[in-house]
Enzyme design. Sequence first.
Site, short mmCIF file in Angstrom:
data_model
loop_
_atom_site.label_atom_id
_atom_site.label_comp_id
_atom_site.label_asym_id
_atom_site.label_seq_id
_atom_site.Cartn_x
_atom_site.Cartn_y
_atom_site.Cartn_z
N GLY A 102 -16.43 68.34 102.46
CA GLY A 102 -17.25 67.06 102.49
C GLY A 102 -17.08 66.93 104.11
O GLY A 102 -17.62 67.42 104.77
N ASP A 114 -25.58 72.26 96.65
CA ASP A 114 -26.04 73.19 96.50
C ASP A 114 -26.83 73.28 97.92
O ASP A 114 -27.23 75.10 98.11
CB ASP A 114 -26.90 72.95 95.65
CG ASP A 114 -26.13 72.57 93.83
OD1 ASP A 114 -25.31 73.62 94.40
OD2 ASP A 114 -25.70 71.75 93.56
O1 RIB Z 1 -24.27 70.46 91.61
C1 RIB Z 1 -24.91 69.84 91.40
C2 RIB Z 1 -25.87 70.16 90.34
O2 RIB Z 1 -24.51 70.49 89.30
C3 RIB Z 1 -25.98 69.35 89.14
O3 RIB Z 1 -27.86 69.40 89.64
C4 RIB Z 1 -26.01 69.39 88.00
O4 RIB Z 1 -26.88 69.95 87.12
C5 RIB Z 1 -24.85 70.40 87.71
O5 RIB Z 1 -24.92 71.79 87.47
#
Ligand code: RIB
Length: 320
Positions: free
Chosen positions: A232, A262
């Site tokens: 984080g 992501d």
């Molecule tokens: O990492 C975030 C994602 O995790 C979101 O878009 C949600 O769909 C989960 O899958």
Amino acid sequence: MTRHTKKTAPTITVVGSFTVDMMMRIPRLPVYGETLLGSSFLQAPGGKGANQAVACARLGANVNYVGVLGMDSMAEAALELFRQEGIGTECLFRTDEAATGVGFVLQFPDGNNVCLTDMAANQHLSADMVDRAASLIEESDAVLTCLEIPTDAALRSMELARKHGVCSILNPAPAIAGIEKLKGHVDVLTPNHVEAAALLNIDPDAATSADAVAIARTLREEGFPAVIITCGEDGAVIADGCGEMKVLGAKVQAVDTTGAGDTFNAALAVAIAEGKPLAEAVMFANCAGALACMKVGCVAAIPYRDEVEERFRSTYSAMN
Ligand code: RIB
């Protein structure tokens, strides 16, 4: 904001997941039997794989997405997203055996969140389907995958990448217990500190980011050439052949952390594919992930290349 385009842009294949996310702000978690009022409902494309693919594209890579959608109207959101972002869909499959994936994202006042997902069609991605993407993988500079798809499919993409000398990056999210299946296929493993604990069967509730260096070292000793644990706002820890090091995070005023991991993974993949040293790649990824916390939503919050480069300069030149 214009798209970054470079003649020498790397190619990344994301083998992943798509969901339609239903997001709502809530004051706290409800207790059993309670109806709690939320606010600011938002429906938007998401899923770790789709978020990663969009982030790779916005950071200047050529991107192929490999995954499965249902035959329903929710799949349209994915097709439109990939078209808008210029993401290759040659190996985007459809199934009539399940609906397109759906995620419920609950956002707390402090910017943190919890996600509940029904991966649905994403669970129909098979190792055979991944085999059909072998030539895309072979032509890539890096392959990025997560565990919102069957582990066998994720591992097949890692195996194919390694077979062709392409960097294989696994973001083991959501967390799974145990690493036996993952060993030997992954070049770069990128859990957050909770997922890292789960991989070693340590109680994730007891794991703090302070334990990350020891956990990263153990994971590396278990057979992962490079381990990057995200912590984080504390940044990230790297364990590789050079030892372990902490990379300080880029501080921002976070309003919503959904999709930050992501974006971190995508930026890491792009930087590695561009040949940056691992520590610099992690700094670049820290900046991208931090910027993704500054707006509500996932795709809407993913930054573009010039924003990340500017944040990189201001964050890390100030530290020298
Ligand atoms: O990492 C975030 C994602 O995790 C979101 O878009 C949600 O769909 C989960 O899958």
